[in-house]
Design an enzyme around this catalytic site. Structure first.
Site, short mmCIF file in Angstrom:
data_model
loop_
_atom_site.label_atom_id
_atom_site.label_comp_id
_atom_site.label_asym_id
_atom_site.label_seq_id
_atom_site.Cartn_x
_atom_site.Cartn_y
_atom_site.Cartn_z
N ALA A 229 0.84 -1.21 0.00
CA ALA A 229 0.00 0.00 0.00
C ALA A 229 0.87 1.25 0.00
O ALA A 229 1.22 1.77 -1.07
CB ALA A 229 -0.95 -0.02 1.19
N ARG A 230 1.22 1.73 1.18
CA ARG A 230 2.05 2.94 1.30
C ARG A 230 3.04 2.75 2.44
O ARG A 230 2.74 2.11 3.46
CB ARG A 230 1.19 4.19 1.59
CG ARG A 230 0.07 4.44 0.60
CD ARG A 230 0.55 4.65 -0.82
NE ARG A 230 1.28 5.91 -0.98
CZ ARG A 230 1.85 6.26 -2.13
NH1 ARG A 230 1.82 5.45 -3.17
NH2 ARG A 230 2.48 7.41 -2.22
N GLU A 259 11.65 6.65 0.85
CA GLU A 259 12.01 6.06 -0.44
C GLU A 259 12.74 7.09 -1.29
O GLU A 259 12.40 8.27 -1.24
CB GLU A 259 10.76 5.56 -1.16
CG GLU A 259 10.05 4.42 -0.45
CD GLU A 259 8.84 3.90 -1.25
OE1 GLU A 259 8.61 4.38 -2.38
OE2 GLU A 259 8.14 3.01 -0.74
N HIS A 277 9.24 -0.91 -4.39
CA HIS A 277 8.01 -0.21 -4.79
C HIS A 277 7.63 -0.58 -6.23
O HIS A 277 7.52 0.27 -7.12
CB HIS A 277 8.19 1.30 -4.66
CG HIS A 277 6.87 2.03 -4.50
ND1 HIS A 277 6.74 3.15 -3.75
CD2 HIS A 277 5.64 1.78 -4.99
CE1 HIS A 277 5.48 3.58 -3.78
NE2 HIS A 277 4.79 2.74 -4.54
N GLY A 279 4.73 -2.24 -7.01
CA GLY A 279 3.31 -2.55 -7.09
C GLY A 279 2.65 -2.14 -8.39
O GLY A 279 1.80 -2.85 -8.92
#
Length: 526
Positions: A229-230, A259, A277, A279
């Site tokens: 998600a985050r 990040e 990251h 996704g």
């Protein structure tokens, strides 16, 4: 209009914009270069690397829309954009399939220890017994959040024979039941009962640190945590300690609090799978995100509300597209009401009758306010700054919904107090093309398509009045497009709504008022 693209965007999205706008693709701008150049542009499309700060927005004198090619808008100062009337829109559904597939991939990778086994074999080792995993079949997947991505993950998990337990207070019991998902009343219920826990919530002040020492302690010692998600939703220090001490069985992370990051104590643990990251990192998702962001900015620059606007009242749920069709009508009614009202009061009353009353009409509230306010303010109005300016001017909004409308399938009615009492205008959409029609103004019923230039007249209901209107306008070289007549009892008073090809000058209005039988004449520009 000009659009700036400072990050790599799918070529179809760029080509879409080039049809109507000047597009500059200036990759890898520094923060200072962005500040220097942003004042030239009406639109901006970014991904995750560009930060649109309050300072950037303050320098963006012409900026009307920011498009985010992806779902997260953490790198945009939404509050600053809203104050400046800049629409911010994202592409929330562009990467849902990619993110869901990555979630399921990470879950399986962690459960079967695939990355570690891969690295071992490539290092010349054959250690079958060292990488014994667990099956996901008949295990419980706990979801915190059941939005677009969570729903796809749930379907995939059920297809693999898993049970799904989900916490999402915004999803109805019936919706969960139809998805074969069991409802959790609290996040603690998910943490305590699930074998795999996957997070699908945005990063907000409420969700920051959602997974912390206390929640990790509630998990089974064999459970796995997955986060695509985050970053920031998981307290990474607490997770490191829980993994190292065996409080939880393992984790799979695609996002991090800071990040990019290439060094973290978590990376040293054998029971963790990590990716940088990824996704949304599929070719299909990247293309969809770029095209969607381009579509959103193009829509905003044309003066309409993008479907995925973050800070504008976009209709949601069932009937969203139906409601959006009424936006132009409501703006025209608001503008007409102002121009027909002397000394307008401070309360705008809006009634929705019939079918339109059954849906989310916030967009229409703003559309009506926008039309009413436009002649009062110097700032250019849009769907972001209109509510703010209305509040600053003390304009109150009252809305009412009436599920039935005797004469029309849907009807919108606007009311405003003025010097002579309450003024009312109303309109509807009709026909297969949903054409706007004005059906009430100046206390009379009409049936006329509103046009840019119109003339509204009150007159005595006596023979020859229609002819006199044509004569006066003809003598001044003004061509009539259409005319509608409203009347009360025969021989009393009447009114006319006339569409014309050009604005009606003041001297023509004076001619009407000097002609016997005419009581009022107003020129309107919509």
């Amino acid at each position: 209009m000009k659009v700036l693209i400072p990050e790599k965007l799918a070529e179809p999205g760029i080509e879409l914009l080039k049809k109507d706008f000047d597009v500059d693709v200036l990759l890898d701008l520094s923060a200072d270069e962005l500040l220097e150049k942003i004042g030239e542009y009406d639109g901006l499309i970014i991904r995750s690397a560009t930060r649109v700060t309050a300072e950037v927005i303050d320098r963006a004198d012409n900026l009307k829309a920011i498009g985010r090619a992806g779902i997260g808008v953490d790198n945009i100062d939404i509050e600053a954009a809203t104050k400046r009337g800049v629409i911010v829109a994202n592409a929330p559904e562009s990467n849902t399939v990619a993110a869901a597939e990555h979630t399921l991939g990470l879950m399986l990778a962690a459960a079967r220890r695939i990355p570690a086994a891969d690295a071992s074999l490539k290092n010349g080792e054959w250690k079958r017994s060292a990488f014994k995993g667990v099956e996901v079949r008949e295990k419980t997947l706990g979801l915190v959040g059941l939005g677009h991505v969570g729903a796809i993950v749930a379907r995939g998990a059920i297809g693999m024979g898993m049970k799904v337990l989900a916490y999402d207070p915004y999803v109805s019991e019936d919706r969960m039941r139809s998805m074969n998902v069991e409802r959790a009343e609290t996040t603690d219920e998910v943490f305590e009962n699930a074998d795999f826990i996957s997070l699908h919530v945005p990063r907000t002040p409420q969700t920051m640190g959602l997974v912390n020492e206390q929640s990790l302690a509630k998990m089974k010692p064999t459970a796995y945590l997955i986060n695509v998600a985050r970053g920031g939703i998981v307290d990474e220090t607490a997770l490191y300690n829980a993994l190292k001490e065996g409080v939880v069985g393992g984790a799979a992370l695609d996002v991090f609090a800071e990040e990019p990051t290439t060094e973290s104590p978590i990376f040293s643990l054998p029971n963790v799978v990590v990716t940088p990251h990824l996704g949304a990192s599929t070719a299909e998702a990247q293309d969809r995100a770029g095209i969607t962001a381009a579509e959103q900015v193009a829509t905003a620059l044309r003066g309409q509300v993008p479907m995925h606007a973050i800070n504008a009242p976009v209709p949601v749920g069932e009937g969203a597209e139906f409601v959006a069709q009424f936006s132009g009508l409501c703006e025209e009614l608001g503008s007409l009401l102002y121009q027909l009202t002397d000394r307008p009061g401070d309360t705008l009353k809006v009634e929705y009758r019939g079918e339109v009353a059954n849906f989310d009409t916030r967009l229409l509230d703003v559309s009506a306010q926008k039309g009413l306010l436009a002649p009062m303010v110097f700032e250019p109005l849009n769907f972001v700054n209109t509510p703010i300016l209305a509040k600053e001017r003390g304009l109150r909004l009252e809305t009412a919904r009436i599920s039935e409308s005797h004469d029309y399938t849907s009807l919108v009615v606007l009311r405003l107090d003025g010097e002579g009492g309450e003024n009312v205008v109303s309109g509807t959409l009709s026909g297969p093309k949903m054409q706007p029609r004005l059906v009430e103004a100046m206390g009379f019923d009409f049936d006329v398509v509103p046009e840019k230039h119109m003339l509204f007249i009150r007159n005595e209901d006596v023979p020859g009045m229609i002819g006199r209107v044509g004569t006066i306008l003809g003598e001044h070289g003004i061509n009539i497009g259409n005319m509608a007549v409203g009347r009360g009892e025969p021989g009393s008073r009447a009114a006319m709504a006339v569409t014309v090809d050009e604005p009606v000058p003041d001297d023509v209005l004076k001619t009407f008022l000097q002609t016997p039988g005419f009581n009022e004449a107003r020129a309107v520009t919509l």
